[in-house]
Scaffold this active site. Structure first.
Site, mmCIF file in Angstrom:
data_model
loop_
_atom_site.group_PDB
_atom_site.id
_atom_site.type_symbol
_atom_site.label_atom_id
_atom_site.label_comp_id
_atom_site.label_asym_id
_atom_site.label_seq_id
_atom_site.Cartn_x
_atom_site.Cartn_y
_atom_site.Cartn_z
ATOM 1 C CG LEU A 28 -1.237 4.192 16.568
ATOM 2 C CD1 LEU A 28 -1.698 5.118 15.443
ATOM 3 C CD2 LEU A 28 0.222 4.454 16.920
ATOM 4 C CG ASN A 74 -2.179 -0.823 0.965
ATOM 5 O OD1 ASN A 74 -3.085 -0.414 0.250
ATOM 6 N ND2 ASN A 74 -2.208 -2.027 1.518
ATOM 7 C CG HIS A 110 -9.963 -3.519 8.520
ATOM 8 N ND1 HIS A 110 -9.053 -4.047 9.417
ATOM 9 C CD2 HIS A 110 -10.984 -4.405 8.442
ATOM 10 C CE1 HIS A 110 -9.527 -5.202 9.867
ATOM 11 N NE2 HIS A 110 -10.690 -5.441 9.293
ATOM 12 C CD GLU A 141 -5.937 -3.703 1.447
ATOM 13 O OE1 GLU A 141 -6.507 -4.096 2.462
ATOM 14 O OE2 GLU A 141 -4.707 -3.759 1.318
HETATM 15 C C1 GRF Z 1 -3.439 -4.717 3.988
HETATM 16 O O1 GRF Z 1 -4.239 -5.791 3.590
HETATM 17 C C2 GRF Z 1 -4.196 -3.795 4.905
HETATM 18 O O2 GRF Z 1 -5.562 -3.767 4.667
HETATM 19 C C3 GRF Z 1 -3.944 -4.381 6.258
HETATM 20 O O3 GRF Z 1 -2.619 -4.887 6.194
HETATM 21 C C4 GRF Z 1 -2.279 -5.187 4.849
HETATM 22 C C5 GRF Z 1 -1.000 -4.472 4.546
HETATM 23 O O4 GRF Z 1 -0.383 -4.846 3.359
HETATM 24 N N1 GRF Z 1 -4.167 -3.381 7.266
HETATM 25 P P1 GRF Z 1 0.885 -4.035 2.845
HETATM 26 O O5 GRF Z 1 1.914 -3.990 3.960
HETATM 27 O O6 GRF Z 1 0.449 -2.662 2.439
HETATM 28 O O7 GRF Z 1 1.409 -4.818 1.671
#
Ligand code: GRF
Length: 185
Positions: A90, A16, A106, A171
């Site tokens: 946090l 991400n 999420h 995402e």
């Molecule tokens: C994602 O699926 C996000 O929704 C969750 O953790 C994962 C993180 O993936 N909170 P990355 O580290 O961005 O590859």
């Protein structure tokens, strides 16, 4: 455009983060990533910070994480914190200090499936649809005001990995869209 100064918190693979870095290259994207903070030394996502020359800090001390993070965020005048696969909860105190300025992604359609082990639970519940949610962080886990949700159908033969891969593609779109949409509110 005056971009807001953002810090991305990560703990893991950082895909991400990579996607937000790419979006942030756009002149019209409302944030500039000034800092990446990882609470894990081994987080692969740190490599994206290195690759794209973004300053990063690794803070592994559990008790002092927030203390050190606050100091550097304050020093760098960070205005927005994006949690991207950040696996540490946090404190209320920290969240209050940055009220309305922390967002999270999420991998479910909140308020369904808050917490960990999401994909497995979605499969066991035989959900027809799932997706991801970008939301503001408040003092309760995976609970704050929702900015964006994106939905996909859960195919009958999906295993956990396939489901995760499909949701993660969503995402990347959702996080950048949410940032574009909500950062100046
Ligand atoms: C994602 O699926 C996000 O929704 C969750 O953790 C994962 C993180 O993936 N909170 P990355 O580290 O961005 O590859």
């Amino acid at each position: 455009m005056v971009k807001k100064k953002a810090c991305i918190f990560i703990s893991g693979s950082g895909t991400n983060l990579k996607s937000i870095i790419k979006s942030a290259r756009d002149y019209n994207f409302p944030i500039n990533i000034e800092l990446v903070i990882s609470n894990k030394k081994t987080a692969k996502g740190i490599n994206y910070a290195k690759k794209y020359s973004i300053p990063y800090q690794t803070i592994t001390n559990k008790k002092k994480f927030e203390h050190f993070a606050y100091r550097i965020i304050h020093f760098k005048k960070i205005e927005i914190i994006c949690l991207a696969g950040f696996m540490k909860v946090l404190s209320k105190d920290f969240i209050r200090k940055f009220k309305g300025k922390i967002i999270n992604i999420h991998p479910s359609l909140l308020p369904k499936f808050k917490g960990l082990d999401t994909f497995n639970r979605v499969l066991r519940a035989k959900e027809k649809f799932t997706g991801c949610t970008v939301h503001f962080v408040d003092e309760k886990l995976d609970n704050g005001k929702i900015i964006i949700k994106k939905r996909i159908a859960v195919k009958k033969d999906f295993d956990e990995k396939e489901l995760k891969n499909s949701v993660q593609v969503l995402e990347y779109k959702a996080y950048s869209e949410a940032i574009r949409k909500n950062i100046y509110l």
